[in-house]
Design an enzyme around this catalytic site. Structure first.
Site, mmCIF file in Angstrom:
data_model
loop_
_atom_site.group_PDB
_atom_site.id
_atom_site.type_symbol
_atom_site.label_atom_id
_atom_site.label_comp_id
_atom_site.label_asym_id
_atom_site.label_seq_id
_atom_site.Cartn_x
_atom_site.Cartn_y
_atom_site.Cartn_z
ATOM 1 N N CYS A 1 -8.405 -1.913 8.014
ATOM 2 C CA CYS A 1 -6.996 -1.930 7.577
ATOM 3 C C CYS A 1 -6.484 -0.519 7.306
ATOM 4 O O CYS A 1 -5.406 -0.145 7.776
ATOM 5 C CB CYS A 1 -6.827 -2.800 6.341
ATOM 6 N N HIS B 1 -1.457 -5.605 1.992
ATOM 7 C CA HIS B 1 -2.640 -6.464 1.931
ATOM 8 C C HIS B 1 -2.264 -7.789 1.267
ATOM 9 O O HIS B 1 -1.470 -7.807 0.316
ATOM 10 C CB HIS B 1 -3.752 -5.790 1.117
ATOM 11 N N ARG C 1 -18.305 -0.654 4.865
ATOM 12 C CA ARG C 1 -19.353 -1.265 4.040
ATOM 13 C C ARG C 1 -19.983 -2.440 4.789
ATOM 14 O O ARG C 1 -21.136 -2.777 4.595
ATOM 15 C CB ARG C 1 -18.733 -1.737 2.718
ATOM 16 N N GLU D 1 0.828 -1.207 0.000
ATOM 17 C CA GLU D 1 0.000 0.000 0.000
ATOM 18 C C GLU D 1 0.863 1.258 0.000
ATOM 19 O O GLU D 1 1.832 1.368 0.737
ATOM 20 C CB GLU D 1 -0.929 0.014 1.221
HETATM 21 N N1 PCA Z 1 -8.747 -6.882 6.291
HETATM 22 C C1 PCA Z 1 -9.712 -5.832 6.512
HETATM 23 C C2 PCA Z 1 -9.701 -5.585 8.000
HETATM 24 C C3 PCA Z 1 -8.994 -6.751 8.597
HETATM 25 C C4 PCA Z 1 -8.358 -7.427 7.472
HETATM 26 O O1 PCA Z 1 -7.575 -8.386 7.548
HETATM 27 C C5 PCA Z 1 -9.438 -4.608 5.664
HETATM 28 O O2 PCA Z 1 -8.864 -4.738 4.575
HETATM 29 O O3 PCA Z 1 -9.813 -3.496 6.062
#
Ligand code: PCA
Length: 217
Positions: free
Chosen positions: A146, A168, A93, A83
């Site tokens: 996140c 991610h 959401r 990111e």
């Molecule tokens: N993914 C979510 C929150 C926790 C996770 O592992 C996100 O992308 O916000």
């Protein structure tokens, strides 16, 4: 002799009705390893707007890390998504694990609109690809827990020399079978990839690679 300041690696508890969260499976697998001479400490974060940042800040105080990488699951993505930027907004959401769904609320009231990752995102993506691990720069970490944690992390370390950022990860194959067509990566590939993320983040010196990683829209 001064002790080596560790690398803090966080992952989230499962959310959205899932039984596992690969982000925590990866972080816990790397807990206790030494990467680039620094011990890795893993911290699990609640997938809750209200509790995630207090738990993260306590871990920052307890471990005084020299590098922090937060991981989260992004179902639907097929690569490790490094990111680039965290934005100062929560817009849920789906409800978080405490049932909260904030809409258009700042992560930090009065904070800047955004914080950039301080990781060498391009160098990390290049190193992952060279290793055979699918990876890309991502221009948005979303507006759920996140992004909330990513923004709070960057805010907490702003003005320090401690590098930090967010990656991610895709779903696991055993999660994706329930949703035909959803991409996934095996756990071992993701563990290997995140180990490489930490190695590059800990050792890269100077400016980031000058390599295209943008998106047209
Ligand atoms: N993914 C979510 C929150 C926790 C996770 O592992 C996100 O992308 O916000």
């Amino acid at each position: 002799m001064a002790s080596v300041r560790p690398i803090l690696l966080t992952g989230f508890e499962p959310f959205g009705g899932e039984a596992v969260n690969p982000s925590w499976l990866i972080a816990s697998a790397l807990d206790g390893e030494t990467i680039a001479g620094r011990p890795v400490v893993a911290q699990r974060l609640p997938t809750e707007f209200r509790r995630s940042l207090p738990v993260l800040r306590a871990a920052l105080r307890r471990h005084a890390p020299s590098l922090v990488v937060a991981l989260g699951q992004a179902g639907g993505r097929g690569e490790l998504s490094v990111e680039r930027v965290a934005i100062n907004v929560d817009d849920a959401r789906i409800p978080d694990n405490a049932g909260a769904s904030p809409i258009d609320v700042p992560v930090v009231r009065g904070g800047p609109a955004a914080h950039f990752s301080t990781l060498p995102v391009k160098a990390i993506v290049a190193a992952l690809r060279a290793r055979g691990v699918p990876a890309a720069v991502s221009q948005s970490a979303g507006t759920f827990v996140c992004n909330h944690v990513f923004y709070g992390l960057q805010q907490a370390l702003a003005g320090t020399r401690v590098r930090s950022g967010f990656v991610h990860v895709p779903s696991l194959p055993e999660q994706a079978v329930a949703r035909p067509g959803e991409p996934s990566l095996p756990l071992a590939t993701m563990i290997d990839g995140v180990r490489e993320v930490l190695r590059v983040a800990a050792t890269h010196r100077g400016p980031d690679l000058r390599e295209g990683g943008g998106a047209v829209s």
